[in-house]
Design a protein around this motif. Structure first.
Motif, short mmCIF file in Angstrom:
data_model
loop_
_atom_site.label_atom_id
_atom_site.label_comp_id
_atom_site.label_asym_id
_atom_site.label_seq_id
_atom_site.Cartn_x
_atom_site.Cartn_y
_atom_site.Cartn_z
N ALA A 260 0.83 -1.20 0.00
CA ALA A 260 0.00 0.00 0.00
C ALA A 260 0.86 1.25 0.00
CB ALA A 260 -0.93 -0.01 1.22
N LEU A 261 1.94 1.23 0.78
CA LEU A 261 2.84 2.39 0.84
C LEU A 261 3.54 2.59 -0.49
CD1 LEU A 261 4.20 4.63 2.49
CD2 LEU A 261 5.90 2.93 3.24
N ALA A 262 3.99 1.50 -1.11
CA ALA A 262 4.68 1.60 -2.40
C ALA A 262 3.76 2.18 -3.48
CB ALA A 262 5.20 0.23 -2.82
N SER A 263 2.48 1.79 -3.46
CA SER A 263 1.55 2.29 -4.47
C SER A 263 1.17 3.74 -4.22
CB SER A 263 0.28 1.43 -4.48
OG SER A 263 -0.37 1.49 -3.23
N ALA A 264 1.29 4.21 -2.98
CA ALA A 264 0.92 5.58 -2.65
C ALA A 264 2.05 6.57 -2.93
CB ALA A 264 0.50 5.68 -1.19
N LEU A 265 3.29 6.08 -3.02
CA LEU A 265 4.44 6.94 -3.23
C LEU A 265 4.80 7.01 -4.70
CD1 LEU A 265 6.72 5.80 -0.25
CD2 LEU A 265 5.42 7.94 -0.42
N PRO A 266 5.54 8.03 -5.12
CA PRO A 266 6.03 8.07 -6.50
C PRO A 266 6.83 6.82 -6.84
CG PRO A 266 6.37 10.19 -5.41
CD PRO A 266 5.91 9.24 -4.35
N ALA A 267 6.87 6.48 -8.11
CA ALA A 267 7.48 5.22 -8.56
C ALA A 267 8.95 5.11 -8.17
CB ALA A 267 7.33 5.10 -10.08
N ARG A 268 9.63 6.25 -8.07
CA ARG A 268 11.07 6.18 -7.75
C ARG A 268 11.33 5.67 -6.34
NH1 ARG A 268 9.84 11.64 -8.02
NH2 ARG A 268 10.10 12.87 -6.10
N TYR A 269 10.31 5.63 -5.50
CA TYR A 269 10.48 5.14 -4.13
C TYR A 269 10.05 3.68 -3.97
CZ TYR A 269 11.05 10.08 -3.01
OH TYR A 269 11.47 11.37 -2.96
N THR A 270 9.61 3.06 -5.03
CA THR A 270 9.15 1.67 -4.94
C THR A 270 10.26 0.75 -4.46
OG1 THR A 270 7.57 2.04 -6.73
CG2 THR A 270 8.14 -0.24 -6.23
N ALA A 271 11.45 0.93 -5.02
CA ALA A 271 12.58 0.08 -4.62
C ALA A 271 12.94 0.29 -3.15
CB ALA A 271 13.79 0.36 -5.51
N LEU A 272 12.87 1.53 -2.69
CA LEU A 272 13.16 1.82 -1.29
C LEU A 272 12.22 1.05 -0.38
CD1 LEU A 272 14.32 3.49 1.09
CD2 LEU A 272 12.69 5.29 0.50
N VAL A 273 10.95 1.11 -0.66
CA VAL A 273 9.95 0.45 0.18
C VAL A 273 10.12 -1.07 0.15
CG1 VAL A 273 7.48 0.07 0.54
CG2 VAL A 273 8.33 2.34 -0.05
N SER A 274 10.44 -1.62 -1.02
CA SER A 274 10.52 -3.07 -1.15
C SER A 274 11.83 -3.64 -0.60
CB SER A 274 10.36 -3.47 -2.61
OG SER A 274 11.44 -2.96 -3.39
N GLN A 275 12.91 -2.86 -0.64
CA GLN A 275 14.22 -3.40 -0.27
C GLN A 275 14.56 -3.25 1.21
OE1 GLN A 275 17.09 -1.56 -2.88
NE2 GLN A 275 16.16 -2.45 -4.72
N VAL A 276 13.97 -2.26 1.87
CA VAL A 276 14.32 -2.03 3.28
C VAL A 276 13.44 -2.92 4.16
CG1 VAL A 276 14.55 -0.33 5.13
CG2 VAL A 276 15.05 0.32 2.77
N THR A 277 13.81 -4.19 4.25
CA THR A 277 13.18 -5.12 5.16
C THR A 277 14.13 -5.36 6.34
OG1 THR A 277 14.14 -7.09 4.12
CG2 THR A 277 12.05 -6.26 3.22
N PHE A 278 13.57 -5.86 7.43
CA PHE A 278 14.40 -6.05 8.63
C PHE A 278 15.52 -7.04 8.37
CE2 PHE A 278 15.59 -7.54 12.83
CZ PHE A 278 15.62 -6.35 13.57
N ALA A 279 15.20 -8.15 7.71
CA ALA A 279 16.22 -9.17 7.45
C ALA A 279 17.31 -8.64 6.53
CB ALA A 279 15.56 -10.41 6.86
N ALA A 280 16.92 -7.94 5.48
CA ALA A 280 17.90 -7.45 4.50
C ALA A 280 18.73 -6.31 5.04
CB ALA A 280 17.19 -7.02 3.23
N THR A 281 18.16 -5.53 5.97
CA THR A 281 18.83 -4.32 6.45
C THR A 281 19.65 -4.57 7.70
OG1 THR A 281 17.02 -2.98 5.55
CG2 THR A 281 18.47 -1.92 7.16
N PHE A 282 19.11 -5.32 8.66
CA PHE A 282 19.74 -5.39 9.98
C PHE A 282 20.35 -6.75 10.33
CE2 PHE A 282 16.59 -1.95 10.35
CZ PHE A 282 17.42 -0.92 10.78
N ILE A 283 20.06 -7.77 9.55
CA ILE A 283 20.62 -9.10 9.85
C ILE A 283 21.83 -9.33 8.96
CG2 ILE A 283 20.18 -11.56 9.97
CD1 ILE A 283 18.53 -9.88 11.92
N PRO A 284 23.01 -9.58 9.54
CA PRO A 284 24.21 -9.82 8.71
C PRO A 284 24.00 -11.00 7.77
CG PRO A 284 24.84 -9.45 11.00
CD PRO A 284 23.34 -9.59 10.98
N ALA A 285 24.44 -10.81 6.54
CA ALA A 285 24.36 -11.90 5.57
C ALA A 285 25.36 -12.99 5.94
CB ALA A 285 24.65 -11.38 4.17
#
Length: 419
Positions: free
Chosen positions: A295-320
């Motif tokens: 819902a947030l991705a669809s409400a924001l301009p298209a250039r922010y779609t990747a930001l919303v989809s990529q910043v997840t807790f696992a991808a951001t804060f858990i070491p690979a």
């Protein structure tokens, strides 16, 4: 907490230092990042960082050993900042980590200025800062905190004795020159935050390649800049404006303890604000459920779609799990995960050491019920992350300077000049 607890914590901090060192610098020798850094240093190669401004600068001072070390540090940060293939999760952790680091640095500067540490090894925060810039935050800071616990009178403050005795000991040890308290946020902002902005966003300032790398190199010495700025501003304000006396929130003369708490609150508020304004939005975004994220991705301009989809807790804060790169064949997006993996272990281990140290000082000195300690710990961990919790515990601990003091305003620390 008995002295046995202090020695156990010192041993734990030493173990955390060793663990952090192995978890950060150890993998660099095998995951390919070390080889990339060596290639940039090698004048016989034509190594370049994909996406980074070209050419990569390797000469800054004219002193070869210093330039080699600066080149390693600059290349590491360039691999993180300038990697065009890095996802928004990398940027999010970088912003979060810098904020936590800034708050932690402000706390160390404050600790080094306390009267109980003046002239001791733990007052040399500029030197400690340069050490952790070269040997990692996770290696140097736990050792510094262990030394603090063993040598600083601040670590010996306790709730034994009368309220007056506890308060007098705290006032002798915890006080800081009032001009320093007023100027620490400015010194940290000018010495660390401003260089961070300039090195992290070269596109905003249309920097040339050389200018960009100069800013990254300049940033590495932020401990020196912070201390120099603080000393210069302190002396200038003292000689131009006179000295300060304790004042309450209304600007009226007050007791030393209350005046100190009013003055030091500016430092703590600065550190907590830096933590909270980055931690809250990034963590909230990272834990959004899928339907809210969509819902947030669809409400924001298209250039922010990747930001919303990529910043997840696992991808951001858990070491690979042990990312690697082929140093002879890598492209955009390959180096940033290795740099972030390093910073995650660097910050998590170092910040946890600061939190444990602050927790020990709070439990042994503040005389608060453990439920109060737990309340502060949990609330600020949620609102601002581990460094915010450590800052809040230190702030509450400092309240003991008001124990047992008289109600009559007394001028101490620095006397205000009359004109």
């Amino acid at each position: 907490m008995a002295p046995v607890g202090k020695y156990a914590l010192v041993a734990l901090l030493a173990g955390m230092s060793i663990f952090g060192f192995r978890a950060t610098l150890g993998p660099i020798t095998t995951n390919g990042l070390g080889a990339v850094l060596r290639d940039v240093l090698d004048p016989t190669t034509d190594a370049a960082l994909p996406g980074a401004p070209q050419p990569v600068k390797t000469a800054f001072t004219g002193l070869k050993p210093l330039d080699r070390q600066l080149t390693v540090l600059v290349t590491f940060f360039a691999a993180l900042i300038n990697d065009p293939g890095a996802g928004w999760n990398v940027t999010a952790f970088y912003v979060w980590g810098i904020a936590q680091f800034t708050a932690g640095w402000a706390a160390l500067v404050l600790e080094g200025r306390r009267s109980g540490n003046r002239g001791a090894l733990v007052s040399w925060v500029g030197t400690v800062g340069l050490l952790f810039q070269n040997l990692t935050w996770t290696f140097a800071v736990p050792l510094y905190l262990g030394l603090h616990l063993l040598t600083s009178p601040i670590a010996k403050l306790g709730s034994q004795g009368s309220r007056k005795d506890v308060g007098e000991a705290a006032r002798r040890s915890l006080f800081v020159y009032l001009w320093d308290l007023a100027l620490i946020p400015m010194a940290v902002t000018l010495g660390l935050v401003v260089p961070t902005v300039f090195m992290s966003m070269p596109f905003l300032f249309q920097q040339s390649a050389a200018t960009h790398y100069n800013w990254v190199a300049f940033w590495q010495a932020f401990p020196l800049w912070t201390v120099l700025i603080l000393d210069i501003l302190h002396n200038a304000c003292y000689y131009l404006l006179g000295s300060l006396s304790p004042q309450d929130k209304a600007g009226e003369p007050t007791t030393p303890g209350n005046g100190f708490m009013v003055a030091v609150s500016g430092v703590y508020e600065f550190a907590l604000t830096v933590c909270a304004v980055t931690h809250i939005p990034l963590v909230l975004l990272s834990v959004l459920p899928d339907f809210a994220r969509s819902a947030l991705a669809s409400a924001l301009p298209a250039r922010y779609t990747a930001l919303v989809s990529q910043v997840t807790f696992a991808a951001t804060f858990i070491p690979a799990s042990a990312p690697t790169v082929d140093p002879t064949n890598f492209g955009p997006g390959d180096l940033a995960p290795l740099a972030i993996h390093f910073l995650q272990y660097d910050l998590y281990t170092g910040n946890m050491a600061v939190l444990l140290w602050a927790l020990y000082l709070h439990v042994t000195a503040a005389g608060r019920p453990f439920a109060k300690t737990l309340e502060i710990l949990v609330f600020w961990s949620v609102v601002g992350g581990p460094m915010a919790a450590a800052i809040a515990l230190l702030w509450d601990r400092d309240e003991i300077v008001k124990e047992g003091e008289t109600a009559t305003p007394v001028v101490v620390v620095e006397a205000k000049k009359t004109k």
